[in-house]
Scaffold this motif. Structure first.
Motif, PDB file in Angstrom:
ATOM      1  N   ASP A 155      -4.158   0.051  15.001  1.00  0.00           N
ATOM      2  CA  ASP A 155      -3.945   0.883  13.811  1.00  0.00           C
ATOM      3  C   ASP A 155      -4.166   2.352  14.181  1.00  0.00           C
ATOM      4  O   ASP A 155      -4.967   2.683  15.064  1.00  0.00           O
ATOM      5  CB  ASP A 155      -4.931   0.483  12.716  1.00  0.00           C
ATOM      6  CG  ASP A 155      -4.682  -0.919  12.212  1.00  0.00           C
ATOM      7  OD1 ASP A 155      -4.062  -1.073  11.160  1.00  0.00           O
ATOM      8  OD2 ASP A 155      -5.121  -1.882  12.881  1.00  0.00           O
ATOM      9  N   SER A 176      -5.199   5.938   9.568  1.00  0.00           N
ATOM     10  CA  SER A 176      -5.239   4.799   8.642  1.00  0.00           C
ATOM     11  C   SER A 176      -6.610   4.128   8.668  1.00  0.00           C
ATOM     12  O   SER A 176      -7.087   3.640   7.631  1.00  0.00           O
ATOM     13  CB  SER A 176      -4.141   3.788   8.980  1.00  0.00           C
ATOM     14  OG  SER A 176      -4.394   3.145  10.221  1.00  0.00           O
ATOM     15  N   ASN A 225      -8.933   6.248   6.552  1.00  0.00           N
ATOM     16  CA  ASN A 225      -8.660   6.049   5.123  1.00  0.00           C
ATOM     17  C   ASN A 225      -9.210   4.713   4.635  1.00  0.00           C
ATOM     18  O   ASN A 225      -9.756   4.616   3.534  1.00  0.00           O
ATOM     19  CB  ASN A 225      -7.161   6.130   4.860  1.00  0.00           C
ATOM     20  CG  ASN A 225      -6.634   7.547   4.981  1.00  0.00           C
ATOM     21  OD1 ASN A 225      -7.377   8.509   4.818  1.00  0.00           O
ATOM     22  ND2 ASN A 225      -5.350   7.673   5.273  1.00  0.00           N
ATOM     23  N   ASN A 226      -9.076   3.677   5.469  1.00  0.00           N
ATOM     24  CA  ASN A 226      -9.593   2.369   5.089  1.00  0.00           C
ATOM     25  C   ASN A 226     -11.112   2.369   5.041  1.00  0.00           C
ATOM     26  O   ASN A 226     -11.715   1.762   4.149  1.00  0.00           O
ATOM     27  CB  ASN A 226      -9.100   1.308   6.073  1.00  0.00           C
ATOM     28  CG  ASN A 226      -9.337  -0.102   5.573  1.00  0.00           C
ATOM     29  OD1 ASN A 226     -10.435  -0.629   5.683  1.00  0.00           O
ATOM     30  ND2 ASN A 226      -8.299  -0.718   5.017  1.00  0.00           N
TER      31      ASN A 226
END
Length: 465
Positions: free
Chosen positions: A150, A154, A157-158
């Motif tokens: 990933d 991202s 953000n997760n």
């Protein structure tokens, strides 16, 4: 007649041999499966390894090698992240995906929230060192041995979402088997929000708007309020859970590390009280003297330089991982950047308090704070505030090298780290050497996407702009 009874009794016994209860061979004192809080505790046992290694200190140039220079010269090659996935992260994922957590060990929501906070902390560490890494498809066991990588954006953000969930899920009621905060979920809550705030500051150069928004959300949710909230790994005066540095320095008599000249020259001229904790006076002179980083000539030499202080290598020394002083330095920088209100007045207030609380953490007293804060170069200067905050944060983060290295990459301070034999400080860790075989397609795609196909020490991670 007796023979007939004997035969009948034998048949009865043989026929009854498979009538035992299913748990007859299970020892209740040696459970075959771990509970949720036991898995969380086991994951927490790996926290010390995020800090306690010579390589971590070399990346931040806290320590120099006194006898066998090699690792401090930034050799090429991969660094494994497998142990983090296979150990603590797998334990935490098991907690988060099980349907059988027991409320007898504390509210299930709190067990899940603590697991989420630790998962976020470990993955933050991993992505900041390597860049893009397996995340959404990771930790699936036999279901997927080749997870995709990933993007770091991202993942960040997760993790912000994960920490927000943890904050909202925590309810009244402590948890069992907690080796970090002794079950106090309010401290876990403040830790999660503090991690989120520090993560937000990492975005200062790549996405300051997103960084400011996440920073303020974390601040509003409630961060650390004192050193009592610090994330600390507490070693024991016991060989089964002793300090890594004790094993090296005391058990194996390895006087292989001295304070760097860069560090000593930052502390000694201003009579910083932390120097007496960080290192020992040189044996020959009785003075504090740092060894220039990357020195290869005139070695071994353990008598002319300040070796690592005993407080750092004693058997039950604590490791400070996320601290109140860090939070205060972050607030100082945020105020200077305009992320929070108050401008230079707020920045100075938090900066001064950060140094004071750093002294309390390291020396047990704030007695030297006023004198230190009056020194030229230390006293808050609006024109040089970002550099001052970053440099003092580096001083504070001593022996938590990977975190200090991440902040150096983000800010560029201190700006006097050296290049041993002309080799620059790395900008990331290379992926594990066998990852190109174990997970070839995902690895190759990630390396090409981020670094133009070159998996080396000098590709920049997403936030390092």
């Amino acid at each position: 007649m007796k023979k007939i009874y004997a035969v009948l009794l034998s048949c009865f016994l043989l026929a009854s041999c498979d009538k035992f209860d299913e748990d007859i061979n299970l020892n209740p004192n040696q459970p075959s499966t771990a509970s949720g809080t036991q898995l969380i505790a086991n994951a927490a046992l790996s926290l010390s390894s995020l800090s306690a290694s010579p390589s971590a200190q070399f990346h931040a140039q806290y320590l120099s090698e006194t006898q066998y220079p090699g690792a401090s010269l930034y050799p090429d090659g991969g660094t494994s992240f497998y142990w983090i996935y296979q150990g603590p992260l797998m334990n935490l994922e098991t907690v988060l995906t099980t349907a059988t957590l027991s409320a007898t060990e504390g509210p299930v929501n709190n067990q899940l929230a603590v697991a989420k906070i630790l998962k976020a902390y470990y993955f933050w560490h991993v992505t900041d060192r390597w860049g893009d890494v397996p995340y959404s498809e990771a930790l699936k066991g036999a279901e997927n041995f080749t997870p995709k990588y990933d993007t770091q954006e991202s993942i960040y953000n997760n993790l912000f979402t994960l920490l927000e969930q943890a904050n909202s899920e925590i309810t009244a009621g402590n948890i069992s088997n907690d080796i970090v905060y002794n079950g106090d979920v309010n401290k876990w809550k403040r830790l999660g929000n503090t991690i989120r705030m520090l993560m937000a500051l990492r975005l200062s150069e790549v996405d300051p708007a997103k960084g400011a928004a996440e920073f303020n959300k974390a601040l509003e949710a409630g961060i650390m309020t004192s050193n009592a909230d610090n994330l600390v790994f507490r070693h024991l005066a016991d060989a089964n859970n002793q300090n890594y540095w004790f094993g090296q320095v005391s058990n194996q008599n390895r006087e292989w590390w001295a304070l760097t000249e860069t560090l000593v020259n930052e502390l000694k001229p201003v009579n910083d009280p932390r120097l007496q904790v960080y290192g020992a006076p040189a044996r020959t002179s009785g003075e504090y003297r740092g060894l220039p980083y990357g020195t290869v000539e005139g070695l071994p030499n353990v008598t002319n330089y300040s070796l690592l202080g005993q407080a750092l290598w004693k058997q039950d020394a604590h490791i400070q991982l996320v601290t109140y002083a860090q939070a205060l330095f972050a607030k100082a920088e945020a105020a200077k950047r305009g992320w929070i209100a108050g401008g230079d007045a707020e920045a100075e207030s938090n900066y001064n308090k950060a140094i004071e609380q750093s002294l309390v953490q390291w020396t047990g007293s704030a007695a030297g704070a006023s004198s230190l804060l009056s020194q030229e170069g230390i006293a808050y200067d609006p024109a040089n505030a970002i550099e001052q905050i970053a440099t003092q944060r580096w001083v504070h983060l001593f022996m938590h090298g990977y975190e200090a290295w991440a902040e150096w990459r983000r800010t560029g301070y201190p700006n006097n780290l050296v290049q041993p034999d002309g080799k620059a400080v790395p900008l990331r860790n290379s992926y594990p050497a066998n990852e190109s075989f174990n997970n070839a397609a995902s690895y190759n795609e990630a390396v090409q996407r981020q670094f133009g196909g070159q998996d080396n020490l000098y590709g920049r991670v997403w936030w390092d702009k």
